[in-house]
Design a protein around this motif. Structure first.
Motif, PDB file in Angstrom:
ATOM      1  N   ASN A  37     -47.499  23.766  44.439  1.00 16.97           N
ATOM      2  CA  ASN A  37     -47.585  22.681  43.468  1.00 16.97           C
ATOM      3  C   ASN A  37     -48.960  22.777  42.809  1.00 16.97           C
ATOM      4  O   ASN A  37     -49.979  22.686  43.499  1.00 16.97           O
ATOM      5  CB  ASN A  37     -47.429  21.343  44.196  1.00 16.97           C
ATOM      6  N   PRO A  38     -49.024  22.961  41.482  1.00 17.35           N
ATOM      7  CA  PRO A  38     -50.329  23.116  40.820  1.00 17.35           C
ATOM      8  C   PRO A  38     -51.233  21.899  40.984  1.00 17.35           C
ATOM      9  O   PRO A  38     -52.450  22.036  40.985  1.00 17.35           O
ATOM     10  CB  PRO A  38     -49.978  23.319  39.347  1.00 17.35           C
ATOM     11  N   ALA A  39     -50.660  20.717  41.134  1.00 18.34           N
ATOM     12  CA  ALA A  39     -51.457  19.495  41.247  1.00 18.34           C
ATOM     13  C   ALA A  39     -52.148  19.381  42.604  1.00 18.34           C
ATOM     14  O   ALA A  39     -53.258  18.854  42.693  1.00 18.34           O
ATOM     15  CB  ALA A  39     -50.581  18.265  41.004  1.00 18.34           C
ATOM     16  N   THR A  40     -51.506  19.885  43.655  1.00 17.21           N
ATOM     17  CA  THR A  40     -52.059  19.737  45.004  1.00 17.21           C
ATOM     18  C   THR A  40     -52.655  21.021  45.565  1.00 17.21           C
ATOM     19  O   THR A  40     -53.452  20.976  46.497  1.00 17.21           O
ATOM     20  CB  THR A  40     -50.971  19.264  45.985  1.00 17.21           C
ATOM     21  N   GLY A  41     -52.237  22.166  45.027  1.00 11.82           N
ATOM     22  CA  GLY A  41     -52.682  23.436  45.571  1.00 11.82           C
ATOM     23  C   GLY A  41     -52.034  23.791  46.894  1.00 11.82           C
ATOM     24  O   GLY A  41     -52.451  24.721  47.576  1.00 11.82           O
ATOM     25  N   LYS A  42     -50.982  23.071  47.250  1.00 14.63           N
ATOM     26  CA  LYS A  42     -50.271  23.291  48.518  1.00 14.63           C
ATOM     27  C   LYS A  42     -48.848  23.756  48.250  1.00 14.63           C
ATOM     28  O   LYS A  42     -48.262  23.441  47.208  1.00 14.63           O
ATOM     29  CB  LYS A  42     -50.206  21.989  49.327  1.00 14.63           C
ATOM     30  N   LEU A  43     -48.281  24.484  49.231  1.00 15.77           N
ATOM     31  CA  LEU A  43     -46.873  24.852  49.125  1.00 15.77           C
ATOM     32  C   LEU A  43     -46.018  23.591  49.096  1.00 15.77           C
ATOM     33  O   LEU A  43     -46.317  22.612  49.791  1.00 15.77           O
ATOM     34  CB  LEU A  43     -46.448  25.710  50.320  1.00 15.77           C
ATOM     35  N   VAL A  44     -44.961  23.620  48.290  1.00 14.70           N
ATOM     36  CA  VAL A  44     -44.052  22.477  48.234  1.00 14.70           C
ATOM     37  C   VAL A  44     -43.249  22.402  49.528  1.00 14.70           C
ATOM     38  O   VAL A  44     -43.009  23.415  50.189  1.00 14.70           O
ATOM     39  CB  VAL A  44     -43.106  22.549  47.015  1.00 14.70           C
TER      40      VAL A  44
END
Length: 131
Positions: A37-44
């Motif tokens: 997720n570009p907003a969180t920088g974490k895997l969805v």
């Protein structure tokens, strides 16, 4: 021929010392795209299916930022953490590309960055040539 580097905040930042894509003439070389997720920088969350959909969305974003389009993708390489996920990935991939069928390789790897389940990279033929 000069190289141009593509970067967009609408896709996840590179997780290493590389660019999201590099343009050389009318070819765009897009780096591996994970289900981040570009907003969180974490895997969805949601496993392979959710990661595949997000990675393809990220891929499309970078392609468009580089002046390309999905129907101009020439070659993809798919990396899977588990080849048993091939059928599920393939269904999502087929829906994403629709009638356009670029050449493709698909391989199982020992491990993907961030312990992802799916990663994809591609080469795109672009109409607009950057200098």
């Amino acid at each position: 021929m000069s190289l141009s580097f593509v970067s967009t905040p609408d896709a996840p930042a590179a997780v290493g010392p590389y660019n999201q894509a590099v343009k050389a003439g009318n070819l765009l070389f897009v780096s591996g795209s994970l289900g981040i997720n570009p907003a969180t920088g974490k895997l969805v969350d949601g496993g392979l299916e959710a990661q595949t959909k997000q990675a393809l969305k990220n891929l499309k974003t970078v392609i468009e930022a580089g002046g390309g389009a999905i129907d101009k993708v020439v070659k993809t390489t798919v990396f899977l953490a588990d080849m048993n996920d091939f059928a599920a990935m393939n269904a999502i991939y087929a829906e994403f590309f629709g009638g356009h069928k670029p050449s493709r390789s698909a391989v199982q790897v020992a491990r993907l960055p961030l312990d992802g389940r799916f990663e994809i990279e591609c080469i795109v033929r672009c109409v607009r040539v950057w200098r």
